[in-house]
Scaffold this motif. Structure first.
Motif, mmCIF file in Angstrom:
data_model
loop_
_atom_site.group_PDB
_atom_site.id
_atom_site.type_symbol
_atom_site.label_atom_id
_atom_site.label_comp_id
_atom_site.label_asym_id
_atom_site.label_seq_id
_atom_site.Cartn_x
_atom_site.Cartn_y
_atom_site.Cartn_z
ATOM 1 N N THR A 85 0.852 -1.185 0.000
ATOM 2 C CA THR A 85 0.000 0.000 0.000
ATOM 3 C C THR A 85 0.889 1.237 0.000
ATOM 4 O O THR A 85 1.833 1.324 0.788
ATOM 5 C CB THR A 85 -0.918 0.021 1.233
ATOM 6 O OG1 THR A 85 -1.749 -1.137 1.230
ATOM 7 C CG2 THR A 85 -1.799 1.267 1.223
ATOM 8 N N LEU A 86 0.599 2.161 -0.891
ATOM 9 C CA LEU A 86 1.409 3.370 -0.999
ATOM 10 C C LEU A 86 0.529 4.606 -0.919
ATOM 11 O O LEU A 86 -0.656 4.563 -1.225
ATOM 12 C CB LEU A 86 2.212 3.370 -2.297
ATOM 13 C CG LEU A 86 1.426 3.284 -3.612
ATOM 14 C CD1 LEU A 86 1.078 4.669 -4.142
ATOM 15 C CD2 LEU A 86 2.219 2.511 -4.661
ATOM 16 N N HIS A 158 5.696 2.839 1.151
ATOM 17 C CA HIS A 158 5.516 1.414 0.867
ATOM 18 C C HIS A 158 5.339 0.661 2.175
ATOM 19 O O HIS A 158 6.278 0.510 2.949
ATOM 20 C CB HIS A 158 6.722 0.849 0.104
ATOM 21 C CG HIS A 158 6.975 1.526 -1.204
ATOM 22 N ND1 HIS A 158 7.610 2.755 -1.301
ATOM 23 C CD2 HIS A 158 6.659 1.152 -2.466
ATOM 24 C CE1 HIS A 158 7.676 3.103 -2.564
ATOM 25 N NE2 HIS A 158 7.120 2.165 -3.293
ATOM 26 N N VAL A 159 4.093 0.222 2.411
ATOM 27 C CA VAL A 159 3.784 -0.557 3.601
ATOM 28 C C VAL A 159 3.218 -1.897 3.148
ATOM 29 O O VAL A 159 2.296 -1.942 2.333
ATOM 30 C CB VAL A 159 2.765 0.178 4.503
ATOM 31 C CG1 VAL A 159 2.392 -0.681 5.697
ATOM 32 C CG2 VAL A 159 3.340 1.520 4.966
ATOM 33 N N THR A 198 -2.344 0.441 -4.410
ATOM 34 C CA THR A 198 -1.859 -0.865 -3.970
ATOM 35 C C THR A 198 -1.334 -1.656 -5.161
ATOM 36 O O THR A 198 -1.746 -1.422 -6.305
ATOM 37 C CB THR A 198 -2.977 -1.695 -3.298
ATOM 38 O OG1 THR A 198 -4.016 -1.958 -4.250
ATOM 39 C CG2 THR A 198 -3.558 -0.964 -2.102
ATOM 40 N N TYR A 199 -0.417 -2.569 -4.884
ATOM 41 C CA TYR A 199 0.035 -3.503 -5.920
ATOM 42 C C TYR A 199 0.581 -4.775 -5.264
ATOM 43 O O TYR A 199 0.910 -4.786 -4.068
ATOM 44 C CB TYR A 199 1.081 -2.868 -6.839
ATOM 45 C CG TYR A 199 2.386 -2.441 -6.176
ATOM 46 C CD1 TYR A 199 3.411 -3.357 -5.944
ATOM 47 C CD2 TYR A 199 2.604 -1.114 -5.840
ATOM 48 C CE1 TYR A 199 4.609 -2.966 -5.381
ATOM 49 C CE2 TYR A 199 3.798 -0.703 -5.264
ATOM 50 C CZ TYR A 199 4.803 -1.640 -5.043
ATOM 51 O OH TYR A 199 5.993 -1.245 -4.470
ATOM 52 N N ALA A 200 0.636 -5.837 -6.057
ATOM 53 C CA ALA A 200 1.188 -7.101 -5.574
ATOM 54 C C ALA A 200 2.700 -6.985 -5.458
ATOM 55 O O ALA A 200 3.353 -6.363 -6.303
ATOM 56 C CB ALA A 200 0.817 -8.234 -6.527
ATOM 57 N N SER A 201 3.261 -7.603 -4.432
ATOM 58 C CA SER A 201 4.696 -7.498 -4.199
ATOM 59 C C SER A 201 5.276 -8.853 -3.807
ATOM 60 O O SER A 201 4.653 -9.616 -3.069
ATOM 61 C CB SER A 201 4.971 -6.474 -3.089
ATOM 62 O OG SER A 201 6.350 -6.392 -2.810
ATOM 63 N N GLY A 223 6.938 -6.020 -8.595
ATOM 64 C CA GLY A 223 8.023 -5.156 -8.148
ATOM 65 C C GLY A 223 7.689 -3.682 -8.186
ATOM 66 O O GLY A 223 8.581 -2.839 -8.061
ATOM 67 N N GLY A 224 6.403 -3.349 -8.395
ATOM 68 C CA GLY A 224 6.003 -1.946 -8.376
ATOM 69 C C GLY A 224 6.301 -1.173 -9.636
ATOM 70 O O GLY A 224 6.244 0.060 -9.635
#
Length: 243
Positions: A85-86, A158-159, A198-201, A223-224
């Motif tokens: 989450t950013l 970035h959390v 949000t994105y998958a990491s 990887g954003g």
């Protein structure tokens, strides 16, 4: 500041303007059919079940973003993905400014692998951990880019967790602004917009491409860098499916 690294090769578009224009171009020039406001609920071979009925497709690329539970959860789970989450801001300068390029801070060099993995990067990371521990803990690095209206898009934090965090933290916005003000002398600047993304990491890869079937690819940028690498990744995936 003692030194700076400049690249003349960077390009930027406004996503909110570019994405609908791109969709319209694909529809007009290449006959692509878009099914808006339609959810895919299941895939069985060449049959795709959606919220608006059944579709048939000889090849399928499944791009679920950070939705790990709707499609192929059993194939996604072993990769141990997290949701990042950013928080980002749009800033209006009090007086006109001109940016000839995106501007990144030392926090960015301490975070991005291309710089952070260099031998010199380790010394920088140690210094940042000592001087900016709270920012580093929140995954903050400052990047500022200018929009056509003169405002600045500034990020980001970035959390990581198991689900998106829907509520922005004022503390994190304040830390981003602190990092911004350490770089730029812009008295009177004001925040005009705030948002959460949000994105998958993944900790071990920047891209995940899985093969549920010969005609199906499960594709996730982990990887954003989806906005930067999406077109190249799409080309590779399509080439692989039709190889």
């Amino acid at each position: 500041m003692r030194s700076a690294l400049y690249s003349p090769h960077e390009l930027r578009v406004e996503s909110k303007d570019a994405i609908p224009k791109l969709a319209a171009w694909l529809e007009e020039k290449h006959g692509v059919s878009f099914h808006w406001s339609t959810a895919v609920t299941g895939i069985d071979g060449e049959r795709i079940e959606t919220s608006r009925g059944m579709l048939n497709a000889g090849a399928v690329a499944v791009c679920p973003g950070d939705d790990f539970s709707t499609l192929y959860p059993g194939r996604i789970a072993p990769y141990g993905l997290k949701v990042c989450t950013l928080q980002m801001l749009r800033i209006a300068p009090a007086a006109p400014v001109h940016f000839g390029a995106a501007v990144m801070s030392d926090l960015s060099f301490g975070r991005y692998e291309g710089f952070a993995d260099l031998p010199e990067g380790r010394a920088l990371a140690a210094r940042l951990d000592a001087d900016s521990a709270e920012m580093r803990a929140a995954g903050i690095h400052v990047i500022a880019v200018q929009s056509s209206d003169g405002s600045l898009v500034v990020g980001d934090s970035h959390v990581y967790g198991n689900a998106p965090q829907p509520f922005a933290e004022e503390r994190i916005d304040d830390l981003i602004l602190k990092g911004f003000d350490e770089i730029f002398d812009m008295p009177g600047r004001r925040v005009t917009a705030r948002w959460v993304g949000t994105y998958a990491s993944a900790s071990d890869r920047t891209v995940l491409v899985d093969r549920p079937a010969d005609n199906i690819r499960l594709v996730m940028v982990t990887g954003g860098t989806g906005a930067s690498t999406g077109f190249a990744l799409g080309e590779e995936v399509i080439s692989d499916i039709y190889a």
